[in-house]
Write a protein that holds these residues in place. Structure first.
Motif, PDB file in Angstrom:
ATOM      1  N   MET A   1       2.195  63.249  31.992  1.00 29.50           N
ATOM      2  CA  MET A   1       2.877  62.182  30.747  1.00 29.50           C
ATOM      3  C   MET A   1       1.691  61.745  29.886  1.00 29.50           C
ATOM      4  N   GLN A   2       1.731  61.924  28.611  1.00 34.60           N
ATOM      5  CA  GLN A   2       0.944  61.343  28.006  1.00 34.60           C
ATOM      6  C   GLN A   2       1.401  61.112  26.472  1.00 34.60           C
ATOM      7  N   GLY A   3       0.807  60.326  25.501  1.00 33.54           N
ATOM      8  CA  GLY A   3       1.186  60.145  24.224  1.00 33.54           C
ATOM      9  C   GLY A   3       0.689  58.888  23.609  1.00 33.54           C
ATOM     10  N   ASN A   4       1.436  58.577  22.407  1.00 34.57           N
ATOM     11  CA  ASN A   4       1.038  57.441  21.993  1.00 34.57           C
ATOM     12  C   ASN A   4       2.010  56.165  22.045  1.00 34.57           C
ATOM     13  N   LEU A   5       1.501  54.871  22.114  1.00 33.58           N
ATOM     14  CA  LEU A   5       2.216  53.725  22.399  1.00 33.58           C
ATOM     15  C   LEU A   5       3.208  53.309  21.104  1.00 33.58           C
ATOM     16  N   LYS A   6       2.913  53.954  20.052  1.00 34.69           N
ATOM     17  CA  LYS A   6       3.871  53.943  18.852  1.00 34.69           C
ATOM     18  C   LYS A   6       5.212  54.556  19.150  1.00 34.69           C
ATOM     19  N   GLU A   7       5.146  55.410  20.143  1.00 37.08           N
ATOM     20  CA  GLU A   7       6.583  56.499  20.652  1.00 37.08           C
ATOM     21  C   GLU A   7       7.085  55.702  21.703  1.00 37.08           C
ATOM     22  N   ILE A   8       6.437  55.232  22.538  1.00 39.40           N
ATOM     23  CA  ILE A   8       7.042  54.731  23.778  1.00 39.40           C
ATOM     24  C   ILE A   8       6.127  53.278  24.202  1.00 39.40           C
ATOM     25  N   ASP A   9       6.592  52.429  24.473  1.00 44.08           N
ATOM     26  CA  ASP A   9       5.645  51.178  24.705  1.00 44.08           C
ATOM     27  C   ASP A   9       5.355  51.104  26.217  1.00 44.08           C
ATOM     28  N   ILE A  10       4.377  50.154  26.681  1.00 44.22           N
ATOM     29  CA  ILE A  10       4.216  50.199  27.926  1.00 44.22           C
ATOM     30  C   ILE A  10       5.083  49.838  28.937  1.00 44.22           C
ATOM     31  N   ARG A  11       6.270  49.026  28.716  1.00 45.18           N
ATOM     32  CA  ARG A  11       7.114  48.586  29.625  1.00 45.18           C
ATOM     33  C   ARG A  11       7.885  49.960  29.831  1.00 45.18           C
ATOM     34  N   GLY A  12       8.210  50.978  29.154  1.00 47.87           N
ATOM     35  CA  GLY A  12       9.285  51.987  29.297  1.00 47.87           C
ATOM     36  C   GLY A  12       8.308  52.950  30.188  1.00 47.87           C
ATOM     37  N   ILE A  13       6.847  52.855  29.870  1.00 46.80           N
ATOM     38  CA  ILE A  13       5.947  53.776  30.710  1.00 46.80           C
ATOM     39  C   ILE A  13       5.973  53.222  32.229  1.00 46.80           C
ATOM     40  N   LEU A  14       5.815  52.161  32.385  1.00 46.88           N
ATOM     41  CA  LEU A  14       5.883  51.523  33.647  1.00 46.88           C
ATOM     42  C   LEU A  14       7.407  51.532  34.500  1.00 46.88           C
ATOM     43  N   GLN A  15       8.316  51.587  33.650  1.00 49.27           N
ATOM     44  CA  GLN A  15       9.799  51.725  34.113  1.00 49.27           C
ATOM     45  C   GLN A  15       9.766  53.019  34.899  1.00 49.27           C
ATOM     46  N   LEU A  16       9.383  54.037  34.040  1.00 45.65           N
ATOM     47  CA  LEU A  16       9.408  55.520  34.468  1.00 45.65           C
ATOM     48  C   LEU A  16       8.627  55.642  35.643  1.00 45.65           C
ATOM     49  N   ILE A  17       7.289  54.996  35.631  1.00 47.26           N
ATOM     50  CA  ILE A  17       6.905  55.077  36.991  1.00 47.26           C
ATOM     51  C   ILE A  17       7.260  54.601  38.199  1.00 47.26           C
ATOM     52  N   GLU A  18       7.797  53.460  37.932  1.00 41.41           N
ATOM     53  CA  GLU A  18       8.441  53.063  38.982  1.00 41.41           C
ATOM     54  C   GLU A  18       9.868  53.529  39.457  1.00 41.41           C
ATOM     55  N   LEU A  19      10.713  54.091  38.654  1.00 47.61           N
ATOM     56  CA  LEU A  19      11.708  54.846  39.090  1.00 47.61           C
ATOM     57  C   LEU A  19      11.460  56.219  39.833  1.00 47.61           C
TER      58      LEU A  19
ATOM     59  N   LEU B   1      -2.241  43.712  32.774  1.00 44.32           N
ATOM     60  CA  LEU B   1      -0.778  43.754  32.186  1.00 44.32           C
ATOM     61  C   LEU B   1      -0.763  42.638  31.016  1.00 44.32           C
ATOM     62  N   PHE B   2      -1.272  41.499  31.120  1.00 40.83           N
ATOM     63  CA  PHE B   2      -1.328  40.723  30.153  1.00 40.83           C
ATOM     64  C   PHE B   2      -1.952  41.274  28.688  1.00 40.83           C
ATOM     65  N   ASP B   3      -2.927  42.281  28.858  1.00 37.97           N
ATOM     66  CA  ASP B   3      -3.456  42.808  27.669  1.00 37.97           C
ATOM     67  C   ASP B   3      -2.594  44.082  27.429  1.00 37.97           C
ATOM     68  N   ILE B   4      -2.207  44.760  28.048  1.00 35.45           N
ATOM     69  CA  ILE B   4      -1.709  46.075  27.694  1.00 35.45           C
ATOM     70  C   ILE B   4      -0.305  46.080  27.176  1.00 35.45           C
ATOM     71  N   LEU B   5       0.516  45.087  27.554  1.00 31.76           N
ATOM     72  CA  LEU B   5       1.804  44.908  27.273  1.00 31.76           C
ATOM     73  C   LEU B   5       1.809  44.041  25.825  1.00 31.76           C
ATOM     74  N   SER B   6       0.744  43.880  25.326  1.00 33.29           N
ATOM     75  CA  SER B   6       0.710  43.210  23.791  1.00 33.29           C
ATOM     76  C   SER B   6       0.411  44.371  22.959  1.00 33.29           C
ATOM     77  N   LEU B   7       0.325  45.516  23.175  1.00 35.73           N
ATOM     78  CA  LEU B   7      -0.078  46.538  22.329  1.00 35.73           C
ATOM     79  C   LEU B   7       0.705  47.366  21.752  1.00 35.73           C
ATOM     80  N   TYR B   8       0.823  47.540  20.632  1.00 32.19           N
ATOM     81  CA  TYR B   8       1.696  48.154  19.599  1.00 32.19           C
ATOM     82  C   TYR B   8       1.114  49.816  19.369  1.00 32.19           C
TER      83      TYR B   8
END
Length: 433
Positions: A1-19, A137-144
């Motif tokens: 799984m790889q991509g650009n944060l403009k296409e999917i944000d960190i929260r979505g990535i983390l949710q996929l990893i958790e699920l 997480l404080f850092d990466i959750l702010s990235l767009y």
């Protein structure tokens, strides 16, 4: 799984990893050559790519959908900063470690060597790892914008602990929302606080508070580093400084090479720190306990936060505080039970004990009095309410505390001006947040 944060944000990535209960490593990277790509317009944090402590890549390690470690690069400075909080004098460069299994994460190897050599204990090790996770997480959750890659990776061994993704992400999301409220006064955790208006500081603050600001806002320590030294979240430390920044007494600079900054710091006379009255805050909610602790320390008190109600019972006998603030909503012991137990001891029969009670429970003040509480403070509350209550019950006549060999100072002599006290009670810095 790889991509650009403009296409999917960190929260979505983390949710996929958790699920998916995935095991592996998430690598996040931004273009360090373009400041706008990281912490610029459109991000929650602002930063300067030239800052030596400003990470450009992050690693988050997972085991079965839980976070086990995170770091903001391969350098050791964050770990050294956290060790400073525990007053560990050993330099990491002087510690011999085995051949690193994972060259990209030497911090993790060092933590285990420190454990094996009994330089730190398991509680401290878990605390350091949890802080590194929160900071990352404080850092990466702010990235767009940026790039990410998640791939399978052997689990880090030996394993110390694991944290669920959803709760820690929710906590960091709230912190980022509150961080935005500090803009434009505080924009980046990688900038350096310096004292800006010496005349106002000297005339408006207690000497102890000014001495603290001298140590904190030295022009050489970033807000991020300071949070590590104090073992507090970046947001908590920023909130503590916010009233002074609003007044223009403290400012944040991008560089530490400014000669004016050095001259400014050297122009402040050295002050002897008066010994302080000791206040213990017992609260199962760490954020509240830390906020109370920082607020009181900011006003010259020696404040100590305790978050384990059972352990706190024995600790207060060793600390011998001048005042105890205790939350009623805790388990397995609540504040009422703690108050009653302490009142059964001769040492605490006359000591002021203030209970934090829920405003929705109208019977709480009556129950608190029945258990022996000196007074109550209704939650949520602001800094002004807290400081007025503490000042009311502390013994401030200029006397020698023979047991500790200290002197308590009359607060009227060094009282903070009303405008600072009031600004500290704004909802941006309210403890109820």
């Amino acid at each position: 799984m790889q991509g650009n944060l403009k296409e999917i944000d960190i929260r979505g990535i983390l949710q996929l990893i958790e699920l998916g209960q995935r095991t592996g490593v998430l690598f996040v990277e931004i273009d360090g050559s373009d400041n706008g790509k990281k912490f610029g317009v459109g991000n929650a944090l602002g930063s300067d790519a030239k800052s030596p402590d400003c990470p450009q890549s992050w690693f988050v390690f997972f085991l079965n959908g839980q976070i086990i470690y995170a770091t903001n690069g391969c350098h050791l400075s964050p770990l050294s900063d956290y060790l400073r909080h525990y007053r560990i004098k050993e330099r990491l460069e002087d510690i011999q470690i085995p051949l690193l299994k994972s060259p990209s994460i030497p911090q993790y190897e060092y933590i285990w060597v420190l454990l094996q050599q009994n330089i730190i204990n398991p509680v401290q090790a878990r605390g350091i790892i949890q802080n590194l996770i929160s900071e990352t997480l404080f850092d990466i959750l702010s990235l767009y914008d940026g790039r990410f890659i998640f791939k399978s990776y052997p689990t880090l061994t030996p394993l110390l602990s694991a944290w669920e993704i959803t709760p820690i992400v929710a906590k960091m999301t709230v912190q980022l929302q509150e961080w935005k409220q500090l803009y434009p006064f505080i924009q980046s955790p990688d900038r350096f606080p310096v004292l800006a208006d010496i005349t106002q500081l000297q005339s408006s603050l207690p000497r102890t508070t000014l001495k603290k600001l001298q140590l904190w806002a030295d022009g050489k320590t970033s807000l991020r580093q300071l949070s590590r030294y104090l073992n507090r979240s970046i947001l908590t430390v920023a909130k503590a400084m916010y009233p002074y920044v609003q007044q223009g007494w403290v400012k944040f600079v991008c560089s530490v090479t400014n000669n004016d900054t050095i001259e400014l710091q050297n122009s402040i006379p050295e002050l002897e720190v008066d010994c302080k009255a000791r206040v213990v805050c017992i609260d199962g909610e760490r954020e509240i306990a830390e906020a109370v602790e920082l607020t009181l320390r900011q006003q010259g008190y020696e404040a100590i936060a305790l978050t384990d109600p059972v352990a706190a019972l024995s600790q207060v006998f060793q600390l011998q505080p001048n005042l105890i603030i205790c939350n009623t909503a805790m388990s397995p012991l609540d504040g009422y039970e703690i108050c009653k137990m302490l009142r059964n001891s001769t040492a605490f029969r006359l000591l002021p004990i203030v209970l934090l009670v829920d405003a929705r429970e109208h019977h709480s003040p009556i129950k608190a009095k029945m258990m022996g509480a000196t007074d109550c403070l209704t939650s949520p509350f602001g800094n002004t309410e807290l400081l007025k209550l503490v000042e009311r019950y502390m013994n401030y006549s200029v006397i020698g505390d023979r047991d500790r060999g200290t002197t308590l100072v009359d607060p009227i002599q060094y009282r903070v001006k009303n405008n600072i006290t009031e600004s500290a009670s704004l909802n941006k810095t309210s403890i109820s947040n």
